[in-house]
Design a protein around this motif. Sequence first.
Motif, short mmCIF file in Angstrom:
data_model
loop_
_atom_site.label_atom_id
_atom_site.label_comp_id
_atom_site.label_asym_id
_atom_site.label_seq_id
_atom_site.Cartn_x
_atom_site.Cartn_y
_atom_site.Cartn_z
N ASP A 248 0.84 -1.19 0.00
CA ASP A 248 0.00 0.00 0.00
C ASP A 248 0.88 1.24 0.00
O ASP A 248 2.11 1.15 0.02
N SER A 249 0.23 2.41 -0.02
CA SER A 249 0.98 3.67 -0.10
C SER A 249 1.81 3.93 1.15
O SER A 249 2.89 4.52 1.08
N GLY B 126 4.86 1.92 0.77
CA GLY B 126 5.66 2.54 -0.27
C GLY B 126 6.40 3.76 0.23
O GLY B 126 7.56 3.98 -0.12
N HIS C 32 7.99 3.15 -8.75
CA HIS C 32 7.34 3.44 -7.46
C HIS C 32 5.82 3.38 -7.65
O HIS C 32 5.15 4.41 -7.68
N ARG D 269 3.40 2.65 -5.72
CA ARG D 269 2.55 3.11 -4.60
C ARG D 269 2.82 4.56 -4.23
O ARG D 269 2.58 4.98 -3.09
N GLU E 258 -2.57 7.75 -8.37
CA GLU E 258 -3.74 7.38 -9.18
C GLU E 258 -4.49 8.60 -9.67
O GLU E 258 -4.83 8.72 -10.85
#
Length: 202
Positions: free
Chosen positions: A59-60, A63, A180, A182, A187
């Motif tokens: 997930d972010s 990341g 990269h 995430r 998005e």
Amino acid sequence: MLRFLVLPVLLLATPAFAQAPSGTPPGQPPVAGSTRPDPSAARTAELDRLFEALRDAPDSIGGQLVEARIRAIWAREVSPAAGLLMRRGLRNLSNNVPDEALEDFDAAITLQPEAADLWLMRARALAALGNRIAAAQDLREALRLEPRHFGALVELSELLLDAGDAEGALRSFDAALELHPRMAGAEERRRELRRRAFGDAL
């Protein structure tokens, strides 16, 4: 919009045919054939592991944690003297005096031209001054020195978008996302770039 985020050591050559003595006196430098850690190789191996972890981040948040470790390695490449100039340049950018920031980054690059982050910082100052061509050249140099510098790819995307090349901006951003996936806010940013490049129909 993301905007403007953004000594050599002489080695004494030892002949290949030289034989290592059976015992090296204390305080003497290692001779050819002895094993010594290679800092460059260790750094590359560590970055390889981290970039693999970056691609596999669930997930972010994960990341961002790996991203912070990668950026810390890049930051360690900047010497204390160059780092002082870089930090002063960043303060000048924050205070909206990019001409003074440019002088700071120029001086830092003169001290340490092999540090990719310094070229990235100077690109930000050049872009803030409206010199897109020179900024793009600095970003390309940053990417030559550090091909996996996702931050430089994001900066290049912004620069291309400001220049009216939305498709080029999308390609550069996609290249950053390959490294990269995430990235925080990626998005939404990619949707906007696709809209700018291809229209609302897509």
